[in-house]
Write an enzyme that holds these catalytic residues in place. Structure first.
Site, PDB file in Angstrom:
ATOM      1  N   GLY A 126       0.819  -1.204   0.000  1.00 51.13           N
ATOM      2  CA  GLY A 126       0.000   0.000   0.000  1.00 51.13           C
ATOM      3  C   GLY A 126       0.852   1.252   0.000  1.00 51.13           C
ATOM      4  N   TYR A 127       1.391   1.612  -1.155  1.00 47.14           N
ATOM      5  CA  TYR A 127       2.219   2.812  -1.285  1.00 47.14           C
ATOM      6  C   TYR A 127       1.516   3.887  -2.115  1.00 47.14           C
ATOM      7  CZ  TYR A 127       6.659   1.014   0.675  1.00 47.14           C
ATOM      8  OH  TYR A 127       7.656   0.553   1.502  1.00 47.14           O
ATOM      9  N   GLU A 243      13.941  -4.422  -3.356  1.00 49.53           N
ATOM     10  CA  GLU A 243      13.352  -4.715  -4.665  1.00 49.53           C
ATOM     11  C   GLU A 243      14.427  -4.848  -5.732  1.00 49.53           C
ATOM     12  OE1 GLU A 243       9.231  -3.223  -6.798  1.00 49.53           O
ATOM     13  OE2 GLU A 243      10.513  -1.753  -5.811  1.00 49.53           O
TER      14      GLU A 243
END
Length: 381
Positions: A126-127, A243
């Site tokens: 949730g960014y 990432e």
């Protein structure tokens, strides 16, 4: 174990297990195809866990195998080479788990790592927000403490596989009146609760792996804050650093598979004899090799610093992939202009449509160029 023996172990395990009910998963579930067989891919996660492949890069103290970098790369490459499906547990295993290992409390690690490692709990991120897509520091979703709970109000968007996830990690503004990177908090929240609504976003590919997630006083307990309230930016940026890990080589192996599909289509349609198409295929191959060497250079640094080559990586691969999608359509010709039931044509259409978003999500081209200019080249804002 040496790398050759390890690759043989991975390839042998996949050859045995990616059969029967799982055979239909080969080369499915990647970007643009993430709605494919979600329940079966969750079962595949549990099969991977039984084989000891989930969290294999984690330290042994946290239930992993502590694989060195060269074996992590070998696993990702052999996985994609065998047609391993898109991972339903990717966000939990490669983004959240390393963040919890680095910043989480022992209680948080005991609570959440086993569910990820065993393929039982699935996570989403949730960014992004409607008014803060590429500028994460501009988020407006807010959170506040309510007794032993924390509550969240606001909206997240482009949330991959939220409708298939059990938990979401959210960055929200905990200090009223704060702006930019200050006053943010990183929370872990269960999705199955009152106060959370998940709405799918249908894309031009026909799929809806993205979602909008609405929070209306949704709650999580105080023990689900990672770091301290107000330290959310530091935690969020560390997560994005993970990432850039070894899975980038797996992504590139997926690109190798897509490029082979383009070559096969060029041969089938006869466009392989067009000198201009042949030149573009050669350019694509050269570009993919350059991406691989840059990724190896990026991963070679072990000092924890953000290296210039990692800052250019997203810009490089997203533009390369978008060009591959355009090449796929030019190879197909008129057949690519209409919806097709031919699996080979349909797959290349998905590559084209989905790759149009590559230079937008996770930071637009313009944002990426600003990052390269300011952070890698030390140019003025």
């Amino acid at each position: 174990m040496n790398e050759t023996a390890f690759r043989a172990e991975v390839a042998g395990w996949l050859a045995r297990e990616l059969t029967g009910e799982f055979a239909c998963l080969r080369h499915r579930g990647g970007p643009g195809d993430e709605e494919a067989f979600p329940a079966l891919r969750k079962a595949w996660e549990r099969k991977l866990a039984e084989g000891g492949w989930v969290g294999a890069a984690w330290p042994q103290a946290h239930g992993g195998r502590g694989l060195p970098l060269e074996l992590q790369l070998a696993f990702h490459e052999e996985y994609v080479r065998a047609g391993g499906p898109g991972r339903m547990g990717h966000i939990g295993e490669t983004l959240l788990a390393p963040t919890l290992i680095a910043f989480g409390t022992p209680e948080q690690q005991r609570r959440f790592l086993p569910g990820i490692r065993e393929g039982r709990e699935f996570w989403c991120q949730g960014y992004s927000e409607p008014g803060a897509g590429s500028d994460l520091a501009a988020i407006s979703t807010r959170c506040w403490q309510d007794g032993d709970m924390w509550r969240v109000q606001g909206q997240k968007v482009w949330t991959s596989l939220a409708h298939e996830s059990d938990w979401i990690f959210v960055i929200a503004r905990s200090t009223p009146g704060s702006v930019g990177r200050e006053g943010l908090t990183f929370l872990l929240m269960p999705l199955d609760q009152p106060g959370i609504e998940i709405q799918p976003i249908r894309q031009m590919t026909g799929e809806a792996e993205f979602n909008a997630v609405f929070f209306d006083g949704a709650a999580t307990d105080a023990g689900c804050i990672v770091g301290k309230p107000g330290e959310g930016w530091r935690v969020a940026m560390a997560l994005l650093g993970f990432e850039r890990g070894a899975s980038t080589l797996g992504q590139q192996m997926h690109f190798v598979h897509e490029m082979q599909l383009v070559v096969d289509a060029a041969i089938a349609t006869g466009t392989a004899f067009d000198p201009a198409i042949r030149e573009r295929i050669a350019d694509a191959w050269i570009g993919l090799r350059a991406l691989r060497h840059n990724a190896l250079r990026m991963l070679a640094g072990n000092d924890g610093a953000v290296r210039p080559e990692s800052l250019m990586y997203k810009y490089a691969w997203s533009n390369w992939h978008r060009e591959l999608g355009q090449l796929a359509m030019d190879v197909l010709g008129a057949a690519g202009d209409v919806r097709s039931d031919d699996a080979a044509v349909r797959r290349l259409q998905q590559v084209f449509f989905f790759s149009r978003a590559d230079t937008i999500y996770a930071g637009t081209n313009e944002i990426q160029l600003n990052i390269i200019a300011e952070r890698a080249l030390a140019m003025p804002r």
